[in-house]
Design an enzyme around this catalytic site. Structure first.
Site, PDB file in Angstrom:
ATOM      1  NE  ARG A 130      -3.653   0.483   2.285  1.00 39.12           N
ATOM      2  CZ  ARG A 130      -4.253   1.003   3.368  1.00 39.12           C
ATOM      3  NH1 ARG A 130      -4.284   0.328   4.501  1.00 39.12           N
ATOM      4  NH2 ARG A 130      -4.810   2.216   3.311  1.00 39.12           N
ATOM      5  CE1 TYR A 144     -11.428  13.879  -3.458  1.00 39.90           C
ATOM      6  CE2 TYR A 144     -11.151  15.262  -1.523  1.00 39.90           C
ATOM      7  CZ  TYR A 144     -11.620  14.109  -2.125  1.00 39.90           C
ATOM      8  OH  TYR A 144     -12.304  13.167  -1.365  1.00 39.90           O
ATOM      9  N   PRO A 145      -6.674  18.033  -3.319  1.00 40.88           N
ATOM     10  CG  PRO A 145      -5.736  20.196  -3.432  1.00 40.88           C
ATOM     11  CD  PRO A 145      -6.646  19.248  -4.164  1.00 40.88           C
ATOM     12  CG  MET A 146      -7.756  16.348   2.327  1.00 37.63           C
ATOM     13  SD  MET A 146      -9.074  15.225   2.854  1.00 37.63           S
ATOM     14  CE  MET A 146      -9.601  16.034   4.372  1.00 37.63           C
ATOM     15  CB  SER A 222     -15.437  14.934   5.763  1.00 38.69           C
ATOM     16  OG  SER A 222     -14.424  14.008   5.433  1.00 38.69           O
TER      17      SER A 222
END
Ligand code: VOV
Length: 248
Positions: A130, A144-146, A222
């Site tokens: 992984r 997407y960045p976060m 989130s």
């Protein structure tokens, strides 16, 4: 002070987004375009040998919408290799018809929220696989960045580790509902780029990606702490398909 979670880190990763100047590409001669396409296909196939030797992985994507035309996701054991690959592409004929619209530098990361205290899982083959993943040749990709929010009472980094572990467990329960439909590669980018993580999702069908991201919005981690950058969505650009994609 809250305790940081330990992370396991694998291959370095560059998401390299380019916009094509189709106008000058159309003005180029048929021979020039053909030579540029063949050079691009050789660039990609040379890298496939690195993948066969399990010394990295990469894929190219056609991005839908205005933000980019193509994206290369390139993973290697060292930052130097990423820098060399980027520059090698910059020197190709095709690159002279492109501009860089966005890029993201990170490293494949697994955080140890789910591992048992005192058990070192990092060397387990499944964990290594992984951390150093061969990218799935699945049709669709979303990047997407976060960040995790650091604002007043919604500060992820001042939450006690146990509280964060519980929230991440809920997060993983939602994610696991999409096992088989979606593969995710989370890459950490603290100190490498403008956000804290890169999220790359792979799927055979676009809709599960929307369903997953929507459902995760209701997970507390989130809902309360997630902050997101631009989303990019595309489908895989194989070496064989490159001729058609760039054909005028
Ligand atoms: C597709 C399914 C899926 C699954 C099964 C899954 C599971 C897990 C597990 C088990 C773990 C922790 C251990 C590890 O393995 O690292 C994580 C970790 C992480 N995740 Fe995740 N995640 C998924 C998917 C998934 C998505 C779609 C997102 C974006 C969130 C959104 O709202 O848009 C995400 C984010 C993250 C992040 C930023 C981290 C690191 C957080 C930190 O603070 O360290 N993730 N994630």
């Amino acid at each position: 002070m809250a305790e940081a979670v330990e992370t396991m880190d694998g291959w370095y990763c560059l998401h390299d987004f380019r916009v094509m100047d189709w106008t000058s590409w159309k003005l180029a001669s048929v021979d020039e375009r053909q030579a540029a396409i063949e050079e691009f296909q050789n660039w990609l196939s040379n890298m496939e040998q690195v993948e066969e030797a399990n010394k990295g992985s990469q894929l190219a994507y056609k991005i839908i919408g205005h933000k980019a035309d193509v994206m290369f996701m390139i993973m290697r054991p060292t930052m130097d290799e990423l820098q060399e690959i980027e520059t090698t592409f910059d020197k190709t004929k095709l690159a002279s018809y492109m501009t860089k619209s966005f890029s993201y530098l990170s490293v494949v990361e697994l955080s140890k929220y789910m591992s048992k205290p005192g058990v070192d899982i990092e060397q387990k083959p499944e964990v290594q696989a992984r951390l150093k993943p061969i990218l799935p040749r699945w049709d669709y990709m979303c990047f997407y960045p976060m960040d995790k929010r650091r604002m007043n009472e919604d500060n992820w980094y001042s939450l006690e580790k146990d509280a964060r572990s519980k929230l991440m467990y809920e997060h993983s329960k939602t994610g696991r509902k999409y096992a088989g439909q979606i593969k995710q590669i989370i890459t950490g980018s603290f100190g490498f780029d403008d956000w804290e993580w890169g999220v790359t999702l792979f799927a055979h069908d676009p809709l599960p990606i929307k369903k997953l991201v929507y459902e995760m919005r209701f997970d507390e981690v989130s809902a309360r702490y997630g902050e997101f950058g631009d989303f990019y969505f595309g489908n895989i650009l194989t070496i064989e398909a490159a001729s058609d994609y760039f054909h005028i």
